[in-house]
Design an enzyme around this catalytic site. Structure first.
Site, PDB file in Angstrom:
ATOM      1  N   GLY A 165     -14.714   1.374 -18.935  1.00  0.00           N
ATOM      2  CA  GLY A 165     -15.876   2.238 -18.788  1.00  0.00           C
ATOM      3  C   GLY A 165     -16.451   2.259 -17.383  1.00  0.00           C
ATOM      4  O   GLY A 165     -17.574   2.708 -17.188  1.00  0.00           O
ATOM      5  N   ALA A 166     -15.675   1.794 -16.408  1.00  0.00           N
ATOM      6  CA  ALA A 166     -16.201   1.799 -15.044  1.00  0.00           C
ATOM      7  C   ALA A 166     -16.533   3.219 -14.586  1.00  0.00           C
ATOM      8  O   ALA A 166     -17.467   3.408 -13.799  1.00  0.00           O
ATOM      9  CB  ALA A 166     -15.203   1.141 -14.090  1.00  0.00           C
ATOM     10  N   GLU A 167     -15.806   4.210 -15.091  1.00  0.00           N
ATOM     11  CA  GLU A 167     -16.139   5.589 -14.713  1.00  0.00           C
ATOM     12  C   GLU A 167     -17.527   5.971 -15.201  1.00  0.00           C
ATOM     13  O   GLU A 167     -18.070   7.000 -14.811  1.00  0.00           O
ATOM     14  CB  GLU A 167     -15.090   6.570 -15.266  1.00  0.00           C
ATOM     15  CG  GLU A 167     -13.922   6.823 -14.317  1.00  0.00           C
ATOM     16  CD  GLU A 167     -13.010   5.620 -14.189  1.00  0.00           C
ATOM     17  OE1 GLU A 167     -12.908   4.847 -15.157  1.00  0.00           O
ATOM     18  OE2 GLU A 167     -12.423   5.442 -13.119  1.00  0.00           O
ATOM     19  N   GLU A 222       0.043   3.800 -25.800  1.00  0.00           N
ATOM     20  CA  GLU A 222       0.383   2.818 -24.776  1.00  0.00           C
ATOM     21  C   GLU A 222       0.689   1.467 -25.409  1.00  0.00           C
ATOM     22  O   GLU A 222       0.548   1.286 -26.608  1.00  0.00           O
ATOM     23  CB  GLU A 222      -0.764   2.707 -23.756  1.00  0.00           C
ATOM     24  CG  GLU A 222      -0.904   3.986 -22.940  1.00  0.00           C
ATOM     25  CD  GLU A 222      -1.996   3.927 -21.873  1.00  0.00           C
ATOM     26  OE1 GLU A 222      -2.793   2.983 -21.870  1.00  0.00           O
ATOM     27  OE2 GLU A 222      -2.036   4.861 -21.051  1.00  0.00           O
ATOM     28  N   VAL A 232      -4.092  13.972 -19.661  1.00  0.00           N
ATOM     29  CA  VAL A 232      -5.340  14.546 -20.189  1.00  0.00           C
ATOM     30  C   VAL A 232      -5.314  16.074 -20.214  1.00  0.00           C
ATOM     31  O   VAL A 232      -5.911  16.696 -21.099  1.00  0.00           O
ATOM     32  CB  VAL A 232      -6.605  14.039 -19.455  1.00  0.00           C
ATOM     33  CG1 VAL A 232      -6.871  12.586 -19.796  1.00  0.00           C
ATOM     34  CG2 VAL A 232      -6.498  14.240 -17.961  1.00  0.00           C
ATOM     35  N   ASP A 270     -10.846   4.684  -5.757  1.00  0.00           N
ATOM     36  CA  ASP A 270     -10.592   4.326  -7.147  1.00  0.00           C
ATOM     37  C   ASP A 270      -9.281   3.573  -7.325  1.00  0.00           C
ATOM     38  O   ASP A 270      -8.536   3.812  -8.271  1.00  0.00           O
ATOM     39  CB  ASP A 270     -10.611   5.568  -8.060  1.00  0.00           C
ATOM     40  CG  ASP A 270     -10.465   5.176  -9.526  1.00  0.00           C
ATOM     41  OD1 ASP A 270     -11.052   4.166  -9.932  1.00  0.00           O
ATOM     42  OD2 ASP A 270      -9.737   5.866 -10.270  1.00  0.00           O
ATOM     43  N   THR A 283     -14.420  -3.312 -14.405  1.00  0.00           N
ATOM     44  CA  THR A 283     -13.915  -3.550 -15.763  1.00  0.00           C
ATOM     45  C   THR A 283     -12.526  -4.178 -15.699  1.00  0.00           C
ATOM     46  O   THR A 283     -11.946  -4.302 -14.616  1.00  0.00           O
ATOM     47  CB  THR A 283     -13.860  -2.205 -16.516  1.00  0.00           C
ATOM     48  OG1 THR A 283     -13.239  -1.247 -15.681  1.00  0.00           O
ATOM     49  CG2 THR A 283     -15.254  -1.710 -16.871  1.00  0.00           C
ATOM     50  N   ARG A 308      -3.852  -0.423 -25.659  1.00  0.00           N
ATOM     51  CA  ARG A 308      -2.675  -1.044 -25.038  1.00  0.00           C
ATOM     52  C   ARG A 308      -2.000  -2.127 -25.860  1.00  0.00           C
ATOM     53  O   ARG A 308      -1.122  -2.819 -25.368  1.00  0.00           O
ATOM     54  CB  ARG A 308      -3.031  -1.563 -23.642  1.00  0.00           C
ATOM     55  CG  ARG A 308      -3.330  -0.436 -22.712  1.00  0.00           C
ATOM     56  CD  ARG A 308      -3.410  -0.729 -21.259  1.00  0.00           C
ATOM     57  NE  ARG A 308      -3.856   0.522 -20.653  1.00  0.00           N
ATOM     58  CZ  ARG A 308      -5.113   0.967 -20.695  1.00  0.00           C
ATOM     59  NH1 ARG A 308      -6.053   0.220 -21.224  1.00  0.00           N
ATOM     60  NH2 ARG A 308      -5.419   2.136 -20.197  1.00  0.00           N
TER      61      ARG A 308
HETATM   62  O1  PQQ Z   1     -12.436   1.928 -15.020  1.00  0.00           O
HETATM   63  C1  PQQ Z   1     -12.198   1.832 -16.211  1.00  0.00           C
HETATM   64  O2  PQQ Z   1     -12.893   1.191 -17.023  1.00  0.00           O
HETATM   65  C2  PQQ Z   1     -10.967   2.467 -16.621  1.00  0.00           C
HETATM   66  C3  PQQ Z   1     -10.518   2.464 -17.926  1.00  0.00           C
HETATM   67  C4  PQQ Z   1      -9.290   3.024 -18.218  1.00  0.00           C
HETATM   68  C5  PQQ Z   1      -8.898   2.887 -19.639  1.00  0.00           C
HETATM   69  O3  PQQ Z   1      -9.625   2.193 -20.355  1.00  0.00           O
HETATM   70  O4  PQQ Z   1      -7.910   3.447 -20.096  1.00  0.00           O
HETATM   71  C6  PQQ Z   1      -8.538   3.614 -17.173  1.00  0.00           C
HETATM   72  C7  PQQ Z   1      -9.102   3.563 -15.888  1.00  0.00           C
HETATM   73  N1  PQQ Z   1     -10.291   3.037 -15.647  1.00  0.00           N
HETATM   74  C8  PQQ Z   1      -8.416   4.080 -14.759  1.00  0.00           C
HETATM   75  O5  PQQ Z   1      -8.940   4.007 -13.635  1.00  0.00           O
HETATM   76  C9  PQQ Z   1      -7.136   4.608 -14.894  1.00  0.00           C
HETATM   77  O6  PQQ Z   1      -6.477   4.978 -13.936  1.00  0.00           O
HETATM   78  C10 PQQ Z   1      -6.606   4.686 -16.188  1.00  0.00           C
HETATM   79  C11 PQQ Z   1      -5.385   5.191 -16.600  1.00  0.00           C
HETATM   80  C12 PQQ Z   1      -5.366   5.015 -17.909  1.00  0.00           C
HETATM   81  C13 PQQ Z   1      -4.294   5.373 -18.812  1.00  0.00           C
HETATM   82  O7  PQQ Z   1      -4.310   4.895 -19.923  1.00  0.00           O
HETATM   83  O8  PQQ Z   1      -3.415   6.159 -18.395  1.00  0.00           O
HETATM   84  N2  PQQ Z   1      -6.498   4.419 -18.337  1.00  0.00           N
HETATM   85  C14 PQQ Z   1      -7.273   4.206 -17.277  1.00  0.00           C
HETATM   86 CA    CA Z   2     -11.142   3.387 -13.581  1.00  0.00          CA
END
Ligand code: PQQ
Ligand code: CA
Ligand code: PQQ
Ligand code: CA
Lengths: 98, 635, 635, 98
Positions: free
Chosen positions: B207-209, B85, B574, B335, B273, B139
């Site tokens: 890391g919110a997940e 990215e 993924v 989300d 986050t 990123r």
């Molecule tokens: O909630 C978070 O901390 C977090 C982190 C990230 C990340 O770090 O890539 C993504 C997400 N959420 C997220 O919700 C999301 O849709 C997402 C897509 C991607 C990606 O790179 O395609 N990262 C992330």
């Molecule tokens: Ca997220």
């Protein structure tokens, strides 16, 4: 502040359709505020507070403290590193060597 | 010892003094220099090209007429798979390339990009991989130009997935400093690009997940000292809320809500986050970015508006105090983590010349606010298939829900549009000021959503919902195609000048150019050029692997180049990246993108294009030869 | 139960009958069809283009004049890193792509190569990785065209590192059959490309570094039955030696030597694998290939000439019996595993029209033999810096050693040229019959070599020597550069029409074309075109990653395309691939190629070039678009 | 058969230089054959046979048998598979199912 309500035709149609069926579990639409910026309400049938309810997340305070503790420790280590850096001009990552 | 809730919000007097001191000496200079450098088309010094983050280039060598002659000039593989990215930086004739985990950094001299000038290959704790939510992405990098007064060299900043922030000597690639910013043991990672403002480097969080409480931190680039640290949730001082917060729009909420809109201590693991994009207005000294979702995804477990997650924030650069904040999705149920791109523009709307920030949000709405005071100027649906909202009440700023598409325990929400991926995720879009158009890389994905209960354990996933995702109503649901759109949006009238469907979405973002061509890569591996005015497809190229970065352009030796990463992955990738089959795996991404593997495979690298493929090696075929001497008739 | 030494040499009557039966019905047809198909420039049906394995194309759209306009038309990443060897096949408008471990196979429809027609992704035992000697490579696929009489579909054959051979339905990618050919538990792997002759698919072997006794096996493509299996060492019947073996050159040795030139049972673990290239002469019905080194590398542990390792072999296709065999390096002391490319040509030498096979060997000598009877016609040094031999005695065929550069226990051999990598390793070279030139991808590497004792344990490395490798005398030893050469060799006069040094070698091989341009990729990631006559560098392209495959060319829709894999690795890339630092690691490769990482990083994929980058998407930009419909002024 | 001796000038020079210093441990040049195709000789000071010498590889017959045994087993399994294939037209890899 511009205050024009902007919605698409399609969405409007949806909103109207909804007005007819709304009610019961469908009531929470976000507009019924307790205070500015505090507009959540429980959905019908769901608790206002989850503690003690069947949705109680039963948070363990020890778990909840971990992030904050870890961050404090990182900050302390970083502070040592940058202090040394300012003094010596060399970055030493390993705090045991400081 | 300080109590947890006072960490971070606390800014030591000496730190502030230091930051302000910096301001008065070299710092303002460094900032000015970045602004000046960004104006030079030979540079690309920060994400989004300049502080407006509009990713618009003044270059016009490549036009709608000649873009059909765009060809690859040279390439570079990072040696890594996983999604790539962001976009490279170019400074003073050197390109800086970031990569997926373990976040190698490469410097390539544009005079001879075939040889690597330097490389930084950090050894990272492999455990970081297990706590990354959405593939092992990164990123991008940031650059800080040294001020002559300082002994500090030009610096490149790189965020590592394992939570470290490193400053590298831009000339040599040597590590200059390295701090711990996030702890993977509690689920905290870094995928966001660092952002340089004056002598500060701003670092977000991921890391919110995993229930990570979102934080943003500013370090002094010269000393690595923490200058300020601000959270998404909790006490006002930790969030950076003072007396004049939201003065112009008190209806958005003001004091105390970071605690009051949460039950008990839930704010400590409340998410919010910021792993997306920034913009900065030097004249206002405000940094713009937004906060992600509250946690867990299971909304029933966290009563309240969950402030200040999901919030567009305008922070003072020097002390991190919030000038204003607008929560787009109070009490998120889907989300709709709105960390999306912030594009600054100055436009006349309803007769008024306004300083604006425009933000295509994950919740299906594109917002335009007055960036001075946070006034809501426009809120338009990204697509007419959005169904969770009926509209945004422009007076209160409240998005009015259609409760039909809300989520809750003991209920399986169906046909919710947008899906958790939003109608817009991490794409870095662009804005063409001549045409007044935003080029938006939009998702077209809906979902079924069913919450479940789960306990919080630090460092473990804390989601609590099962998702099925599939194309929106305009897509091909039978074949799981038609998952994206690209649209040209005009803020003053809220109209889409043109729109086109994409098979799997343009996940990475867009580039706008004065030449009248806009560019973007697609998940299925095409790099496309369209007529900025009409959307007509003018050219495309099949890349080694799908693209989830955004394109950039720069000039070198008088030639305009366009560069873009390839390397499919990110959340939509993924399934491909980790070889997952269960359609609900990958938080629902596996099912939605089940056909992506029929168009592309993993890869990781960079393509650099120019008209006719002109480049250093077409100019001089003997460049970088070990020997030009041809021995004849010998042994 | 049969005794070990009778395995494999034994050919059941029914098998032979079957093979011959095949011959009389469809098999000869299938063979003829392959020969016919190879003549069509729209196809590339086997390694080396046709049975001469000269990798010479009659196409001449791309010329010395216009090759400077060669541009990338499209690309494809395999989703894998590790070295990518070999080259794709093209049959009837479909390209078949092989890849490094786990040996995915992809079919791409040339009408729309942006979409994958089918993919075969085998799950392999990851333990295979640990017993591969030289990175996790694979040298390509084979194709068998169905005969109309047979219900058997067109087949694609793929060898897997874990020892399996799979036949895939060429149309659908479905597995048709799958046999166990090599057992990784005893160290036996497969990296060689399968080779189709008539209704047989010929399979080589890898693993001599683990003491694997080399074997070649022929399976009936229709039934997967083993038709013959022949070894490098041991009893004559197992080797395929009968009464007329080496009739024309009895001085090469005839009967009984597979046992007599070994002490005791050492032949059972004696090496002599064949992981290189094949050629076939249909009029003689002979298959040409060569056998690798005896094991272990420590020569003191294995007295004797170690026949028939290191041998150029001419085998009857139907029963695998040896017509002739010439051992190039008796009692190898340097790992000059001579499995190198075999190129068939018909040339006039010393006034005689001869049917020749030419073989640039690892031991520093390029051999040309009469392919009918094995007469030695020429033996020239690949470079005048070879020091292990003084010359080849053309009467006896014996290479005369300079004992100064021999190796033995309690002795560290120094400045030995060539090194264990030879002056030529796995590169698939080419021969231009119009110009009478062989385009050779040569190593320029010397070494120090010190043997040590070690026991044999099945499945473990069985090498017994410590190596340091470094550039040959013409290279830059201070900087470890100048490790290769490219040369144009003329067999009739043994002269090199032109030669040029390469920084790290053209490890993969060359392509010759009637257009007067020869092509090759380099380890440091350039894909180069030179004037076939003069060697002048006409064009080059910086690929994402170093190239260790060899180029191919094909026509599609009237356009000539040139394709080549990128993906650095193989033996010279092990330091990069496995991140090794000790210079003697990777059997000495790490030290020699220590600077390779400064020019290239890992990758894995395919680049397809054409003049001006013309291709399916430049012809029709809307090809493979999900939607061409541009919605204007909508939401 | 062409029998011209082909050597480069440089190599010839080497060969000549060598002729002078050859001897002792340097003697083995490959030309002293016991029989056609059997020309190896031990280097001076090294044994003709290594068994019993200090260079004895001490091969374990059990280890030496493993490759052959494994191959026999693979061949047997493959034979079952292809037999079934010829009969049924379906390839079954798992021999326990045959
Ligand atoms: O909630 C978070 O901390 C977090 C982190 C990230 C990340 O770090 O890539 C993504 C997400 N959420 C997220 O919700 C999301 O849709 C997402 C897509 C991607 C990606 O790179 O395609 N990262 C992330
Ligand atoms: Ca997220
Ligand atoms: O003895 C063997 O069985 C064997 C196998 C292989 C292989 O399978 O790749 C190589 C070699 N040896 C070898 O000696 C060698 O130089 C070599 C180079 C490479 C390569 O792909 O770059 N493979 C191999
Ligand atoms: Ca070998």
């Amino acid at each position: 502040m511009t205050t024009i309500l902007r919605i698409t035709g399609a969405a409007l149609a949806g909103a109207l359709a909804l007005a007819v069926t709304a009610g019961g579990a469908l009531a929470y639409d976000g507009t019924n505020c307790k205070a500015p910026g505090n507009c959540w309400e429980p959905k019908p049938g769901y608790p206002e507070k989850v503690a003690g309810s069947k949705y109680d997340p039963k948070h363990d305070p020890k778990e909840l403290a971990k992030q904050g503790d870890s961050m404090k420790e990182m900050e302390a280590r970083n502070a040592k590193r940058s202090e040394n850096f300012k003094k010596t001009g060399t970055w030493v990552y390993d705090v045991s060597k400081l | 010892m300080r109590r947890l809730h006072s960490i971070g919000g606390y800014v030591s007097a000496s730190c502030v003094a230091l930051a302000l001191g910096g301001l008065l000496t070299g710092a303002a200079n460094a900032n000015d220099r970045l602004i000046e450098m960004a104006k030079n088309p030979e540079n690309y010094v920060m994400p989004g090209l300049d502080y407006t983050a509009d990713n618009y280039s003044e270059m016009d060598q490549i036009t709608a007429e000649n873009v059909k002659d765009l060809r690859v000039a040279w390439t570079f593989s990072t040696g890594l798979l996983n999604g790539h990215e962001g976009t490279p930086l170019v400074v003073d004739g050197v390109m800086y390339v970031n990569s997926s985990f373990p976040n190698n950094v490469y410097a390539l001299d544009l005079k001879n990009p075939g040889k690597i000038k330097w490389q930084y290959k950090p050894k990272q704790d492999p455990a970081a991989r297990a706590v990354a939510c959405c593939d092992l992405v990164n990123r991008g990098l940031a650059y800080w130009p040294s001020d002559d007064a300082s002994k500090t060299p030009n610096l490149i900043f790189s965020n590592q997935l394992d939570g470290h922030v490193v400053a590298l000597n831009a000339e040599t690639g040597e590590m200059y400093w390295k701090v711990e910013n996030a702890d993977i043991k509690v689920g905290s990672t870094l995928t966001v690009a660092p952002y340089v403002v004056k002598d500060l480097v701003i670092i977000g969080s991921s890391g919110a997940e995993l229930g990570v409480r979102g934080v943003t931190t500013a370090y002094n680039v010269k000393t690595a000292e923490m200058v300020w640290r601000r959270f998404a949730t909790g006490p006002d001082d930790e969030i950076g809320i003072g007396d004049d917060f939201n003065k112009a729009n008190p209806q958005y909420g003001q004091k105390g809500l970071g605690l009051a809109t949460w039950e008990d201590d839930a704010w400590k693991i409340g998410g919010g986050t910021n792993w997306g994009w920034y913009a900065y207005d030097p004249s206002l000294d405000l940094i713009y970015y937004a906060r992600a979702t509250p946690r867990p995804w299971n909304e029933t477990m966290r009563p309240g508006d969950n402030k200040w997650t999901m919030t567009i924030m305008a922070r003072n650069a020097d002390d991190g105090m919030l000038k204003w904040g607008y929560q787009k999705t109070p009490h998120d149920e889907w989300d709709y983590a709105g960390v999306n791109v912030m594009m600054l523009s100055d436009q006349k709307i309803d007769g008024k010349d306004l300083k604006l920030v425009t933000h295509p949000d994950r919740n299906g709405i594109i917002y335009t606010l007055n960036r001075v005071n946070g006034d809501l100027v426009r809120a338009d649906f990204l697509d007419d298939t959005v169904n969770v909202w009926t509209h945004v009440d422009m007076k209160t700023g409240i998005p009015v829900r259609n409760p039909e598409y809300g989520t809750r325990m003991e209920h399986k929400g169906k046909d919710i549009c947008p899906s958790a991926m939003g109608y817009h995720d991490q794409a870095h879009d662009s804005y063409d000021p001549e045409r007044g158009l935003f080029y938006l890389a939009i998702n077209h994905i809906c979902m079924d959503w069913e919450p479940f209960m789960l306990p919080y354990r630090a460092g473990q996933f804390f989601v609590g919902a099962t998702l099925s995702m599939y194309p929106g109503p305009k897509g091909d649901r039978a074949n799981y195609l038609g998952l994206g759109q690209v649209k040209a949006y005009s803020a003053p009238d809220g109209k889409y000048k043109w729109s086109v469907m994409e098979r799997f979405a343009a996940w990475g973002g867009t580039l706008a150019t004065k030449g009248g061509v806009m560019f973007y890569p697609t998940l299925d591996g095409y790099f496309k050029a369209r007529n900025s005015d009409t959307g007509e497809l003018l050219w495309k190229f099949k890349m080694p692997s799908g693209g989830i970065g955004y394109p950039m352009t720069y000039e070198h030796n008088g030639t305009q180049y366009v560069a873009v990463y390839y390397g499919v992955g990110g959340w939509p990738g993924v399934g491909l990246v980790f070889d997952l089959q269960d359609p609900t795996a990958g938080l629902g991404a596996v099912g939605a993108f089940r056909n992506l593997q029929n168009w592309t495979q993993q890869g990781g690298g960079l393509l650099v294009f120019s008209l006719d493929g002109k480049g250093p090696y077409s100019e001089d075929v003997n460049l970088d030869e070990y020997s030009n001497e041809i021995v004849t008739d010998g042994t």
